[in-house]
Each structure stands twice: as structure tokens, then as C-alpha cells.
Write an enzyme that holds these catalytic residues in place. Structure first.
Site, PDB file in Angstrom:
ATOM      1  N   PRO A   1       0.823  -1.221   0.000  1.00 19.68           N
ATOM      2  CA  PRO A   1       0.000   0.000   0.000  1.00 19.68           C
ATOM      3  C   PRO A   1       0.855   1.269   0.000  1.00 19.68           C
ATOM      4  O   PRO A   1       0.338   2.364  -0.235  1.00 19.68           O
ATOM      5  CB  PRO A   1      -0.838  -0.115   1.278  1.00 19.68           C
ATOM      6  CG  PRO A   1      -0.192  -1.169   2.095  1.00 19.68           C
ATOM      7  CD  PRO A   1       0.595  -2.053   1.182  1.00 19.68           C
TER       8      PRO A   1
ATOM      9  N   ARG B   1      -4.722  -7.505 -20.942  1.00 21.40           N
ATOM     10  CA  ARG B   1      -5.602  -7.066 -22.033  1.00 21.40           C
ATOM     11  C   ARG B   1      -4.958  -5.988 -22.893  1.00 21.40           C
ATOM     12  O   ARG B   1      -5.495  -5.616 -23.931  1.00 21.40           O
ATOM     13  CB  ARG B   1      -6.965  -6.656 -21.479  1.00 21.40           C
ATOM     14  CG  ARG B   1      -6.908  -5.606 -20.397  1.00 21.40           C
ATOM     15  CD  ARG B   1      -8.229  -5.480 -19.663  1.00 21.40           C
ATOM     16  NE  ARG B   1      -9.321  -5.078 -20.535  1.00 21.40           N
ATOM     17  CZ  ARG B   1      -9.435  -3.880 -21.088  1.00 21.40           C
ATOM     18  NH1 ARG B   1      -8.508  -2.968 -20.850  1.00 21.40           N
ATOM     19  NH2 ARG B   1     -10.451  -3.586 -21.862  1.00 21.40           N
TER      20      ARG B   1
ATOM     21  N   GLU C   1       3.000  -7.959   8.099  1.00 19.86           N
ATOM     22  CA  GLU C   1       3.312  -6.529   8.132  1.00 19.86           C
ATOM     23  C   GLU C   1       4.105  -6.087   6.900  1.00 19.86           C
ATOM     24  O   GLU C   1       4.319  -4.907   6.675  1.00 19.86           O
ATOM     25  CB  GLU C   1       4.120  -6.178   9.395  1.00 19.86           C
ATOM     26  CG  GLU C   1       3.328  -6.262  10.667  1.00 19.86           C
ATOM     27  CD  GLU C   1       2.064  -5.420  10.625  1.00 19.86           C
ATOM     28  OE1 GLU C   1       2.171  -4.202  10.404  1.00 19.86           O
ATOM     29  OE2 GLU C   1       0.970  -5.986  10.795  1.00 19.86           O
TER      30      GLU C   1
ATOM     31  N   ASP D   1     -10.791   1.997 -24.369  1.00 16.14           N
ATOM     32  CA  ASP D   1     -11.126   1.883 -22.952  1.00 16.14           C
ATOM     33  C   ASP D   1     -11.317   3.218 -22.289  1.00 16.14           C
ATOM     34  O   ASP D   1     -10.724   4.211 -22.698  1.00 16.14           O
ATOM     35  CB  ASP D   1      -9.942   1.241 -22.186  1.00 16.14           C
ATOM     36  CG  ASP D   1      -9.840  -0.225 -22.450  1.00 16.14           C
ATOM     37  OD1 ASP D   1     -10.806  -0.798 -22.926  1.00 16.14           O
ATOM     38  OD2 ASP D   1      -8.756  -0.769 -22.174  1.00 16.14           O
TER      39      ASP D   1
HETATM   40  N1  ADE Z   1      -0.868  -5.090   0.055  1.00 16.53           N
HETATM   41  C1  ADE Z   1      -1.763  -4.744   1.005  1.00 16.53           C
HETATM   42  N2  ADE Z   1      -2.518  -3.739   0.619  1.00 16.53           N
HETATM   43  C2  ADE Z   1      -2.136  -3.412  -0.660  1.00 16.53           C
HETATM   44  C3  ADE Z   1      -2.542  -2.435  -1.591  1.00 16.53           C
HETATM   45  N3  ADE Z   1      -3.513  -1.562  -1.334  1.00 16.53           N
HETATM   46  N4  ADE Z   1      -1.907  -2.403  -2.777  1.00 16.53           N
HETATM   47  C4  ADE Z   1      -0.907  -3.260  -3.058  1.00 16.53           C
HETATM   48  N5  ADE Z   1      -0.462  -4.193  -2.186  1.00 16.53           N
HETATM   49  C5  ADE Z   1      -1.077  -4.281  -1.001  1.00 16.53           C
END
Ligand code: ADE
Length: 264
Positions: free
Chosen positions: A90, A155, A117, A170
Site C-alpha cells: 500500500p 488485455r 506486516e 477503454d
Molecule cells: N498489500 C496490502 N494492501 C495493498 C494495496 N492496497 N496495494 C498493493 N499491495 C497491497
């Protein structure tokens, strides 16, 4: 040319169905994609095949150990020397259609799916070319993000989609959301398909589609228009709307200031 994809995960079974459906499956059958989920656990050397450990410095959660991951990565890289290595996290760069298009030009992609984590920072520093996030929310692992990315990328590999330029049309491909689509029946629960789409007049249909794409983008994602360099055709549509709005405002102002109009 075949795009080679290797996904490093402790849950390779999650991918079993992924490779066997829809466009992903077709791309594999046609030799445009090769997909492989690699079990990181198979590279753990201890008897219990441990892939995670407690964090140095304490705290909750577990961290993915560097050795099994590094070993799995080295094996994947030896097999795919031209591949880029992507860490799903994330904290990464937000994934977009543009990133998908960039990745679709690569010969190979190696995905690292973190769990717990995250992965030991030294692996990230040593092996990772790019960290990618699929959105500002935290999932329990990188497997779903890897599937999202492979799905968006496959794709865009030339020849994978049936129509010559399906991907070029697209949403986002040219910075606009895509126009609405209709199929039979002509009238569904009292709602007809727009007449122009039945007219057979391709110029008029193209014009309607462009206008519909502009309206949608303006209503749903106005920020996409902010930095857009509009074409002459698009500007003509915007001027037409602007005139219509001006007229509406004029009529309103006239009727509201006219004591005989009955409006206040
Ligand atoms: N791992 C956990 N959450 C994630 C996300 N939002 N994007 C990519 N990998 C992740």
C-alpha cells in the site's frame, strides 16, 4: 512475443483459478502470456518451512523473512533475466491505466506478494524495481493486487483482445471515461436505446459517443478534464453546451425578473 509472469507468494493455490478463466486463459492458450505462481515456502530451508519472523525492535505482526524470498527471487530472475520486479504494497506508486500500459511493454513481470506486516526492507532495497499500490486501503496480502495488475496488463498485450483497438477505446485510455453501451432489446422496461445508435450513420454515432464520453467524464470524474488538451471536435461540443447553458440562464433570468411571468 510471450509475456512471462511469475508471482511469488505463500498462497500459490490462490492463482490456480486465476490462470484458467476469461482473457487471461485465452492469452495463455494463444502463447501471449505465461503465468506461474511460485511458492516462497518451497525456498525456505528449515524443517518447518518458515517464511515469517518477529520484527526486530518488537511490536505486533510478523515480517516476511529475507532468505526464502531472496532465493525464490534469484531463481525467478535467472529464468527471466529481462523481467522487472514489483513489490505489492500500500506504500507503492498508485496503479493506473498508464502504469498498466507501461508494464504491458515489458518482457516479464515478477510480483512479490507480501503478507503480514510486509517484507524485510533489505529485500525491497536489493531486488525491487518498483513498489505498486492498487489503492489507499490495506489488504491482507499482495495476491489480489498482483491479480488486479496482471488482469489490467494482459488485455493491453498486443493481439490479446479480439477487436483491433478494443483497448484503445477503454475508459482512461485517452483520458476520458468510456461512453454508455447498449445491446438488444431496443426497448428494455420502457427505456429505448438512443435513436442515433440505430441510425447506421457512423459519423453521427462517433459524434454521439464522443459527446457521451465527455458528459460522463464531466459528471463523474471532472478532474480528468482539468489538464486535458481538447481536440477541435471536443471544443465544438463544449461550446455547444456552453451556448445551451447560457440560453437556459438567460431564459431563467428573464422569467424571474419579469413581473408578468408569474415566477419569483
Ligand atoms: N498489500 C496490502 N494492501 C495493498 C494495496 N492496497 N496495494 C498493493 N499491495 C497491497
Amino acid at each position: 512475443m510471450t509475456m512471462d509472469v511469475a508471482v511469488l507468494t505463500i498462497f500459490p493455490e490462490m492463482f490456480e483459478r486465476f490462470w484458467t478463466h476469461g482473457i487471461v486463459r485465452r492469452a495463455i492458450e494463444q502463447g501471449q502470456l505465461k503465468g506461474d505462481a511460485i511458492d516462497i515456502r518451497a525456498y525456505a530451508e528449515d524443517r518447518h518451512k518458515v517464511t515469517d519472523d518477529r520484527p526486530y525492535g518488537g511490536g505486533c505482526g510478523m515480517v516476511m523473512k529475507p532468505e526464502p524470498l531472496a532465493k525464490a527471487l534469484r531463481a525467478a530472475r535467472a529464468r527471466m533475466p529481462e523481467a522487472v520486479t514489483l513489490l505489492m504494497t500500500p506504500q507503492g506508486r498508485p496503479f493506473s491505466q498508464q502504469t498498466a500500459a507501461e508494464l504491458a511493454r515489458r518482457r516479464g513481470l515478477i510480483f512479490i506478494c507480501g503478507r503480514y506486516e510486509g517484507v524485510d526492507e533489505r529485500v525491497a532495497q536489493r531486488f525491487v524495481d518498483a513498489e505498486i499500490s492498487i489503492g489507499d486501503y490495506v489488504l491482507t496480502g499482495g495476491e489480489l493486487p498482483a491479480m488486479v495488475i496482471v488482469d489490467a496488463v494482459v488485455r493491453l498485450i498486443p493481439g490479446v483482445l479480439g477487436g483491433q483497438d478494443s483497448a484503445a477505446q477503454d475508459s482512461f485510455a485517452d483520458g476520458l471515461l468510456e461512453h454508455a453501451h447498449y445491446t438488444r432489446p431496443r426497448v428494455f422496461e420502457g427505456r429505448p436505446v438512443p435513436d442515433v445508435l440505430l441510425s447506421g450513420n457512423h459519423a453521427a454515432i462517433d459524434q454521439w459517443r464522443l459527446e457521451a464520453a465527455l458528459v460522463r467524464t464531466f459528471l463523474k470524474r471532472p478532474e480528468l478534464l482539468e489538464d486535458r488538451v481538447f481536440s477541435e471536435q471536443e471544443l465544438a461540443i463544449l461550446r455547444k453546451w456552453s451556448k445551451k447553458l447560457e440560453n437556459l440562464i438567460k431564459v431563467q433570468s428573464a422569467c424571474c425578473t419579469d413581473p408578468l411571468s408569474g415566477h419569483q
